[in-house]
Design a protein around this motif. Structure first.
Motif, PDB file in Angstrom:
ATOM      1  N   MET A 296     -10.098  19.104  49.920  1.00 32.87           N
ATOM      2  CA  MET A 296     -10.165  20.549  49.696  1.00 32.87           C
ATOM      3  C   MET A 296      -9.857  20.858  48.222  1.00 32.87           C
ATOM      4  O   MET A 296      -8.725  20.754  47.784  1.00 32.87           O
ATOM      5  CB  MET A 296      -9.115  21.227  50.611  1.00 32.87           C
ATOM      6  N   PRO A 297     -10.900  21.214  47.451  1.00 33.56           N
ATOM      7  CA  PRO A 297     -10.677  21.481  46.025  1.00 33.56           C
ATOM      8  C   PRO A 297     -10.009  22.847  45.836  1.00 33.56           C
ATOM      9  O   PRO A 297      -9.939  23.631  46.778  1.00 33.56           O
ATOM     10  CB  PRO A 297     -12.092  21.502  45.464  1.00 33.56           C
ATOM     11  N   ASP A 298      -9.542  23.089  44.628  1.00 36.35           N
ATOM     12  CA  ASP A 298      -9.088  24.435  44.313  1.00 36.35           C
ATOM     13  C   ASP A 298     -10.307  25.299  43.982  1.00 36.35           C
ATOM     14  O   ASP A 298     -11.392  24.779  43.711  1.00 36.35           O
ATOM     15  CB  ASP A 298      -8.134  24.406  43.116  1.00 36.35           C
ATOM     16  N   LEU A 299     -10.086  26.613  44.011  1.00 42.40           N
ATOM     17  CA  LEU A 299     -11.202  27.544  43.826  1.00 42.40           C
ATOM     18  C   LEU A 299     -10.843  28.558  42.749  1.00 42.40           C
ATOM     19  O   LEU A 299      -9.770  29.172  42.793  1.00 42.40           O
ATOM     20  CB  LEU A 299     -11.441  28.271  45.156  1.00 42.40           C
ATOM     21  N   CYS A 300     -11.741  28.744  41.804  1.00 45.77           N
ATOM     22  CA  CYS A 300     -11.552  29.734  40.736  1.00 45.77           C
ATOM     23  C   CYS A 300     -12.657  30.774  40.843  1.00 45.77           C
ATOM     24  O   CYS A 300     -13.830  30.450  40.648  1.00 45.77           O
ATOM     25  CB  CYS A 300     -11.599  29.033  39.377  1.00 45.77           C
ATOM     26  N   VAL A 301     -12.313  32.003  41.190  1.00 50.68           N
ATOM     27  CA  VAL A 301     -13.309  33.040  41.468  1.00 50.68           C
ATOM     28  C   VAL A 301     -13.408  33.999  40.288  1.00 50.68           C
ATOM     29  O   VAL A 301     -12.415  34.641  39.921  1.00 50.68           O
ATOM     30  CB  VAL A 301     -12.927  33.823  42.747  1.00 50.68           C
ATOM     31  N   LEU A 302     -14.599  34.101  39.711  1.00 51.95           N
ATOM     32  CA  LEU A 302     -14.803  34.986  38.558  1.00 51.95           C
ATOM     33  C   LEU A 302     -15.536  36.248  39.012  1.00 51.95           C
ATOM     34  O   LEU A 302     -16.702  36.195  39.374  1.00 51.95           O
ATOM     35  CB  LEU A 302     -15.605  34.259  37.477  1.00 51.95           C
ATOM     36  N   GLY A 303     -14.829  37.356  39.023  1.00 48.95           N
ATOM     37  CA  GLY A 303     -15.362  38.602  39.578  1.00 48.95           C
ATOM     38  C   GLY A 303     -14.689  38.862  40.903  1.00 48.95           C
ATOM     39  O   GLY A 303     -14.684  37.983  41.779  1.00 48.95           O
TER      40      GLY A 303
ATOM     41  N   LEU B 100     -13.446  24.186  41.815  1.00 48.66           N
ATOM     42  CA  LEU B 100     -14.809  24.701  41.983  1.00 48.66           C
ATOM     43  C   LEU B 100     -14.821  26.150  41.471  1.00 48.66           C
ATOM     44  O   LEU B 100     -14.055  26.998  41.941  1.00 48.66           O
ATOM     45  CB  LEU B 100     -15.198  24.670  43.477  1.00 48.66           C
ATOM     46  N   VAL B 101     -15.688  26.400  40.494  1.00 48.83           N
ATOM     47  CA  VAL B 101     -15.766  27.736  39.897  1.00 48.83           C
ATOM     48  C   VAL B 101     -16.845  28.547  40.615  1.00 48.83           C
ATOM     49  O   VAL B 101     -17.980  28.077  40.767  1.00 48.83           O
ATOM     50  CB  VAL B 101     -16.087  27.642  38.387  1.00 48.83           C
ATOM     51  N   VAL B 102     -16.474  29.753  41.044  1.00 48.81           N
ATOM     52  CA  VAL B 102     -17.401  30.622  41.775  1.00 48.81           C
ATOM     53  C   VAL B 102     -17.738  31.837  40.915  1.00 48.81           C
ATOM     54  O   VAL B 102     -16.860  32.657  40.632  1.00 48.81           O
ATOM     55  CB  VAL B 102     -16.780  31.105  43.103  1.00 48.81           C
ATOM     56  N   VAL B 103     -18.998  31.949  40.502  1.00 53.34           N
ATOM     57  CA  VAL B 103     -19.424  33.128  39.738  1.00 53.34           C
ATOM     58  C   VAL B 103     -19.748  34.238  40.726  1.00 53.34           C
ATOM     59  O   VAL B 103     -20.685  34.119  41.533  1.00 53.34           O
ATOM     60  CB  VAL B 103     -20.652  32.807  38.858  1.00 53.34           C
ATOM     61  N   ALA B 104     -18.960  35.326  40.657  1.00 56.62           N
ATOM     62  CA  ALA B 104     -19.107  36.401  41.648  1.00 56.62           C
ATOM     63  C   ALA B 104     -19.249  37.751  40.967  1.00 56.62           C
ATOM     64  O   ALA B 104     -18.680  38.743  41.396  1.00 56.62           O
ATOM     65  CB  ALA B 104     -17.903  36.395  42.599  1.00 56.62           C
ATOM     66  N   VAL B 105     -20.044  37.762  39.892  1.00 57.86           N
ATOM     67  CA  VAL B 105     -20.317  39.030  39.199  1.00 57.86           C
ATOM     68  C   VAL B 105     -21.772  39.426  39.479  1.00 57.86           C
ATOM     69  O   VAL B 105     -22.579  38.587  39.875  1.00 57.86           O
ATOM     70  CB  VAL B 105     -20.090  38.892  37.667  1.00 57.86           C
ATOM     71  N   PRO B 106     -22.118  40.706  39.266  1.00 58.17           N
ATOM     72  CA  PRO B 106     -23.513  41.115  39.466  1.00 58.17           C
ATOM     73  C   PRO B 106     -24.442  40.385  38.500  1.00 58.17           C
ATOM     74  O   PRO B 106     -24.016  39.976  37.411  1.00 58.17           O
ATOM     75  CB  PRO B 106     -23.487  42.619  39.167  1.00 58.17           C
ATOM     76  N   LEU B 107     -25.705  40.268  38.883  1.00 62.52           N
ATOM     77  CA  LEU B 107     -26.675  39.515  38.085  1.00 62.52           C
ATOM     78  C   LEU B 107     -26.668  39.875  36.597  1.00 62.52           C
ATOM     79  O   LEU B 107     -26.683  38.972  35.748  1.00 62.52           O
ATOM     80  CB  LEU B 107     -28.080  39.698  38.696  1.00 62.52           C
ATOM     81  N   PRO B 108     -26.624  41.164  36.233  1.00 64.41           N
ATOM     82  CA  PRO B 108     -26.664  41.488  34.794  1.00 64.41           C
ATOM     83  C   PRO B 108     -25.472  40.934  34.013  1.00 64.41           C
ATOM     84  O   PRO B 108     -25.550  40.788  32.790  1.00 64.41           O
ATOM     85  CB  PRO B 108     -26.648  43.024  34.781  1.00 64.41           C
ATOM     86  N   ALA B 109     -24.375  40.601  34.690  1.00 63.41           N
ATOM     87  CA  ALA B 109     -23.177  40.096  33.997  1.00 63.41           C
ATOM     88  C   ALA B 109     -23.092  38.577  34.038  1.00 63.41           C
ATOM     89  O   ALA B 109     -22.159  37.995  33.468  1.00 63.41           O
ATOM     90  CB  ALA B 109     -21.927  40.715  34.622  1.00 63.41           C
ATOM     91  N   VAL B 110     -24.056  37.926  34.690  1.00 60.40           N
ATOM     92  CA  VAL B 110     -23.972  36.472  34.880  1.00 60.40           C
ATOM     93  C   VAL B 110     -24.014  35.717  33.552  1.00 60.40           C
ATOM     94  O   VAL B 110     -23.228  34.799  33.320  1.00 60.40           O
ATOM     95  CB  VAL B 110     -25.093  35.989  35.834  1.00 60.40           C
ATOM     96  N   ASP B 111     -24.921  36.122  32.659  1.00 61.53           N
ATOM     97  CA  ASP B 111     -25.078  35.380  31.397  1.00 61.53           C
ATOM     98  C   ASP B 111     -23.754  35.284  30.636  1.00 61.53           C
ATOM     99  O   ASP B 111     -23.376  34.208  30.152  1.00 61.53           O
ATOM    100  CB  ASP B 111     -26.135  36.056  30.505  1.00 61.53           C
TER     101      ASP B 111
END
Lengths: 322, 322
Positions: free
Chosen positions: B1-8, B64-75
């Protein structure tokens, strides 16, 4: 309170008979379906298999005759009405009004006809599917034409109010145009959406969530019922389909050229908010004397403003509009 | 079970953080919304306002890094990931996969990226709208590309299973095509239907019953969310809109010429029945060794058949297909 003779005892006709009895009206029905006759009688209702016998009673009692058969069977029933009770007080519960109005003019021209359309139930059928409370809170459109017999109109309104429907006055043409947009077009779009989704295969269907499930729900209706309903309102439905094609084509063009859907999405959002706003709008009371020369226009104006008749006292109708 | 880093930490990211904690994973989040940071901390979650700080922790913990921002903010977020954790184990929860996949290749090419899309919630937003059980029973698509890192894929699958989602493997292109049909097209058609209905005026809206209310429900979603979701999947949505235009145009032509709608209505009915049938289908078990050469094809075949991964034991995935 007149007596009621119901011709056809399917979902709507069967519910009319039940609701009439529950509201204390004297009512009897007839249907060519012997199964439905047996079932109705077993539940204690006054039902028979011979339309002419039912119509003889209607003539003797000056009953209001309710045509409650599907559109394709209307002509044949009207011929019986014209033969047995040529000047009958007549209404119907068919989901389109123009074709029925035309058929009455052609086949039973001496009847005193006022069309009606209770907007309840399409996905089930037959006597067994009916309920005494089917019309509670449902819209019941009463057709107001320039030559409508106002005494019969008052009887139709009184019955719809007695079964707790929301009585909406509108002309035949206004009714058919409105239901083309908010009842028949939704069925066509649901069919289109379901087919496009299924074309995506099992993966697409596995990913289907609320937007697809809601948008295709009425595609689950028995297709012959949907087809008869939509085809019966051909002219008005064509207008609605053309509007939808125009708007969808505009969305397509915008998405392909600029990639933008703002106009489409914002217009849809505003329209949906208008629906919610109208439903929660503060109501204004209007009183209409059905014997006055302007009664028909006043009634149609109530419907055109999204209003309804809420009570009837003699020839005085009280209506609410937003 | 890895750790989780949630962005957004909006609806989806906030729900990922809650669900991770509830499932016993070590997880922290970061968002530029100071209101959401305050709210998340007040509820006892490990949340901060600096993405780089969160990413430094991810690097140290090999999270594990989770990108959880809206599409326009992904870049912008991907640029931070590439700067701080250039070889991060990376996933996302954005509703389209092609554009995110392209952005990762462009901006964070050394990350080990496996895209994801939990199909839950679009009509509300922000930390406050999130729930620990948001994903229970919802489809969570995991993108399987020919170059997918199978160890990261296994971690994404493990997390989605831990939060009780239905894990559906599919390629990026298959995912986008499918959601164009069953998620984005329904929003466009709902907008079109709502507008055509409202064009009928207050009478039409007053007569609106279930078919219209259901068919326009998602038009009530905040328009900027719907617009971003649909525009983000432009290419696949265009295909779906073209199919819908073709089918609606055929219905129009048939209604105008012969008056018949049988083909349209029957195809829609059959498609809707296919949805119901697939949902109640008997399932067949499949076992897939994620370390085998054919694993990616086998996974995609599960999704293409409407199936899903139901458990993961080391590198052995068990799947069910209809």
């Amino acid at each position: 309170m007149p007596d009621l003779c119901v011709l056809g005892l399917g979902l709507i006709g069967g519910s009319v008979l039940r609701a009439a009895k529950a509201a204390g009206w004297t009512a009897w029905g007839a249907t060519r379906s012997s199964d439905d006759v047996t079932a109705a009688r077993a539940e204690g209702f006054d039902a028979g298999g011979d339309l002419d016998v039912a119509l003889e009673r209607a003539r003797a009692a000056d009953a209001l005759v309710v045509v409650a058969v599907p559109l394709p069977a209307v002509d044949e029933v009207l011929r019986r009405v014209a033969a047995v009770v040529p000047t009958a007080k007549l209404t119907d519960v068919v989901s389109v009004k123009g074709p029925v109005h035309d058929a009455v003019r052609r086949l039973a021209p001496r009847t005193r006809y006022v069309g009606g359309h209770p907007m309840a139930g399409t996905s089930t059928s037959g006597w067994g599917a009916g309920r005494a409370d089917l019309f509670r809170g449902a819209a019941w459109v009463v057709a107001v034409e320039d030559d409508s017999d106002m005494a019969v109109l008052a009887e139709v309104v009184a019955f719809a109010l007695a079964v707790e429907a929301h009585v909406v006055p509108a002309s035949t043409a206004e009714h058919d145009a409105a239901v083309g947009r908010i009842s028949h077009l939704p069925h066509v779009l649901a069919a289109v959406l379901a087919a496009v989704g299924a074309d995506g295969g099992p993966l697409a269907l596995a990913l289907a969530a609320g937007s697809f499930t809601d948008g295709t729900r009425v595609a689950g209706t028995r297709p012959e019922l949907t087809q008869a309903m939509c085809e019966g309102n051909r002219t008005a439905l064509l207008d609605a389909v053309d509007d939808a094609l125009g708007r969808l084509g505009a969305a397509r063009g915008s998405l392909a050229s600029t990639g933008g859907l703002a106009k489409t999405i914002e217009a849809g959002h505003a329209a949906r908010k208008a629906l919610d706003a109208q439903r929660s709008a503060v109501r204004t009371d209007v009183t209409i004397d059905l014997d006055s020369p302007g009664a028909r226009d006043a009634l149609r104006a109530v419907g055109a403003r999204g209003g309804r008749i809420v009570s009837l006292d003699g020839a005085t109708a009280r209506a609410q509009t937003s």
